[in-house]
Design a protein around this motif. Structure first.
Motif, short mmCIF file in Angstrom:
data_model
loop_
_atom_site.label_atom_id
_atom_site.label_comp_id
_atom_site.label_asym_id
_atom_site.label_seq_id
_atom_site.Cartn_x
_atom_site.Cartn_y
_atom_site.Cartn_z
N ARG A 206 0.85 -1.20 0.00
CA ARG A 206 0.00 0.00 0.00
C ARG A 206 0.88 1.24 0.00
NH1 ARG A 206 -4.35 -0.11 4.46
NH2 ARG A 206 -2.60 -0.67 5.82
N CYS A 207 0.31 2.35 -0.41
CA CYS A 207 1.10 3.56 -0.65
C CYS A 207 0.61 4.71 0.23
CB CYS A 207 0.98 3.96 -2.12
SG CYS A 207 1.95 5.41 -2.59
N ILE A 208 1.55 5.46 0.78
CA ILE A 208 1.23 6.71 1.47
C ILE A 208 2.03 7.83 0.84
CG2 ILE A 208 2.90 6.23 3.34
CD1 ILE A 208 0.85 7.88 5.12
N VAL A 209 1.36 8.94 0.58
CA VAL A 209 1.92 10.08 -0.14
C VAL A 209 1.74 11.33 0.69
CG1 VAL A 209 1.81 11.43 -2.26
CG2 VAL A 209 1.20 9.00 -2.29
N ASN A 210 2.78 12.13 0.78
CA ASN A 210 2.64 13.47 1.34
C ASN A 210 2.81 14.48 0.21
OD1 ASN A 210 3.40 16.11 2.69
ND2 ASN A 210 2.98 14.86 4.48
N THR A 211 1.87 15.40 0.11
CA THR A 211 1.86 16.35 -1.01
C THR A 211 2.99 17.36 -0.97
OG1 THR A 211 0.49 17.98 0.17
CG2 THR A 211 -0.66 16.24 -1.04
N GLY A 212 3.60 17.56 0.21
CA GLY A 212 4.45 18.74 0.37
C GLY A 212 3.58 19.98 0.43
N SER A 213 4.19 21.14 0.33
CA SER A 213 3.47 22.41 0.51
C SER A 213 3.50 23.25 -0.76
CB SER A 213 4.11 23.20 1.66
OG SER A 213 3.57 24.49 1.75
N VAL A 214 2.35 23.81 -1.10
CA VAL A 214 2.29 24.78 -2.19
C VAL A 214 3.02 26.05 -1.81
CG1 VAL A 214 0.75 26.28 -3.52
CG2 VAL A 214 0.14 23.88 -3.16
N GLY A 215 2.73 26.59 -0.63
CA GLY A 215 3.19 27.93 -0.30
C GLY A 215 4.40 28.05 0.59
N LEU A 216 4.70 27.01 1.39
CA LEU A 216 5.82 27.09 2.34
C LEU A 216 6.55 25.74 2.42
CD1 LEU A 216 4.23 29.04 5.35
CD2 LEU A 216 5.87 29.94 3.69
N PRO A 217 7.20 25.30 1.35
CA PRO A 217 7.95 24.04 1.44
C PRO A 217 9.09 24.14 2.44
CG PRO A 217 8.46 25.19 -0.61
CD PRO A 217 7.32 25.92 0.02
N PHE A 218 9.38 22.98 3.09
CA PHE A 218 10.44 22.95 4.11
C PHE A 218 11.60 22.04 3.71
CE2 PHE A 218 7.35 23.67 7.95
CZ PHE A 218 7.16 24.98 7.55
N ASP A 219 11.69 21.64 2.45
CA ASP A 219 12.70 20.64 2.07
C ASP A 219 13.89 21.24 1.34
OD1 ASP A 219 11.42 21.32 -0.28
OD2 ASP A 219 11.08 19.26 -0.95
N SER B 12 4.91 22.55 -4.26
CA SER B 12 4.86 21.09 -4.34
C SER B 12 3.41 20.62 -4.29
CB SER B 12 5.64 20.48 -3.18
OG SER B 12 5.56 19.07 -3.17
N TYR B 13 3.10 19.62 -5.12
CA TYR B 13 1.80 18.95 -5.01
C TYR B 13 1.95 17.52 -5.51
CZ TYR B 13 0.72 19.55 -10.07
OH TYR B 13 0.72 19.50 -11.45
N ALA B 14 0.94 16.70 -5.25
CA ALA B 14 0.96 15.29 -5.66
C ALA B 14 -0.02 15.06 -6.79
CB ALA B 14 0.63 14.38 -4.49
N LEU B 15 0.40 14.29 -7.78
CA LEU B 15 -0.44 13.92 -8.90
C LEU B 15 -0.62 12.40 -8.89
CD1 LEU B 15 -1.88 15.05 -11.46
CD2 LEU B 15 0.21 14.50 -12.72
N VAL C 246 11.72 31.75 5.34
CA VAL C 246 11.13 30.45 5.03
C VAL C 246 10.83 30.34 3.54
CG1 VAL C 246 9.14 28.94 5.39
CG2 VAL C 246 10.19 30.12 7.34
N VAL C 247 10.23 31.38 2.96
CA VAL C 247 9.87 31.36 1.54
C VAL C 247 11.12 31.28 0.66
CG1 VAL C 247 8.92 32.79 -0.32
CG2 VAL C 247 7.64 32.49 1.80
N ARG C 248 12.12 32.07 1.00
CA ARG C 248 13.33 32.09 0.17
C ARG C 248 14.13 30.81 0.26
NH1 ARG C 248 15.71 38.20 1.06
NH2 ARG C 248 15.01 39.04 -0.95
N ASN C 249 14.25 30.27 1.46
CA ASN C 249 15.14 29.13 1.68
C ASN C 249 14.42 27.78 1.71
OD1 ASN C 249 17.24 30.99 1.96
ND2 ASN C 249 16.92 31.16 4.18
N ALA C 250 13.10 27.82 1.76
CA ALA C 250 12.31 26.59 1.85
C ALA C 250 12.74 25.73 3.04
CB ALA C 250 12.38 25.78 0.55
N THR C 251 12.85 26.40 4.19
CA THR C 251 13.23 25.71 5.42
C THR C 251 12.19 25.97 6.49
OG1 THR C 251 14.59 27.62 6.08
CG2 THR C 251 15.71 25.80 4.97
#
Length: 243
Positions: free
Chosen positions: A172-185, A191-194, A234-239
């Motif tokens: 089975r699969c689990i997916v995290n979409t990440g963030s559209v507006g404030l990614p932390f990676d 980021s979004y999931a398709l 946060v926006v600039r560095n995605a942290t």
């Protein structure tokens, strides 16, 4: 069927516009929004209006709960709570009672049937809580116990931690979409999931979408957002704000 799962927009209208443009090009059949719509960004009203205008399934996130009623003790580190409530007050001042009621009324989970054999259970953080944090490196047993409880579901989709991932556990699969507006990676792209399903097969991808980060920085600088220096970093560095 092709479904786009987006989440954690956090009032970043520039990123949302870029993601929706990308989704339109991919000719998806359905859009699902997994919460955290307006809070902690420079365009809360426009983002919420854009989300409400979509032909989409929308569920609640913890930041939507905060927007509606404030941040309570124990929900964030106490040293950060006063500032977060100042941010919430700034956001709330740009919304109206109809906006608040919309957020209050959102459901907390979503179930989709992509085919006769592929069912999706989607939620913001965990199936039973808007605030719990389950990190990508969580061991298989704990991930199954906390996130993959439904035995009749093959695909689980979540958000909240702003860290996208795709994991397969016992078929089975689990997916995290990440963030559209404030990614932390560390990658300052939305980021979004398709998810694409056809009969007994499905495919999952994490899509990254460049957007004009400096435009968002200027929006923060040109408004009186109470914690703008932190959010600009946060926006600039995605942290994460805690790093």
């Amino acid at each position: 069927m092709r479904v786009a799962f987006i989440a954690d927009i956090h009032g970043n209208g520039v990123a949302l516009d870029a993601v929706l443009e990308d989704i339109e090009k991919r000719k998806v059949d359905r859009i699902a929004v997994l919460g955290d719509i307006a809070f902690r960004g420079p365009e809360p009203k426009r983002v919420q209006e854009r989300v409400r205008s979509l032909p989409a399934d929308v569920i609640k996130g913890n930041a939507d709960e905060w927007t509606a009623r404030g941040v309570r003790p124990g929900e964030v580190p106490e040293a950060a709570r006063a500032m977060m409530n100042r941010e919430r007050e700034w956001t709330a001042a740009r919304l109206d009672e109809e906006d608040f009621q919309y957020l209050r009324d959102l459901p907390e989970s979503l179930e989709l049937e992509l085919s006769e054999t592929i069912r999706v259970h989607a939620f913001h953080a965990t199936p039973e809580n808007l605030f719990d944090v389950v990190l990508p490196e969580t061991d298989d047993a704990a991930m199954k116990a906390r996130m993959m409880r439904r035995g009749d579901v093959r695909l689980f989709v979540c958000a909240h931690i702003h860290l996208p991932y795709v994991r397969f556990i016992e078929g089975r699969c689990i997916v995290n979409t990440g963030s559209v507006g404030l990614p932390f990676d560390g990658l300052p792209q939305a980021s979004y999931a398709l998810v694409e399903a056809d009969e007994d097969r499905f495919r999952v991808s994490i899509e990254r979408v460049p957007y004009d980060v400096e435009k968002v920085v200027k929006q923060f600088r040109n408004c009186d957002y109470p914690n703008r220096d932190l959010l600009i970093r946060v926006v600039r560095n995605a942290t994460s704000p805690g790093r």
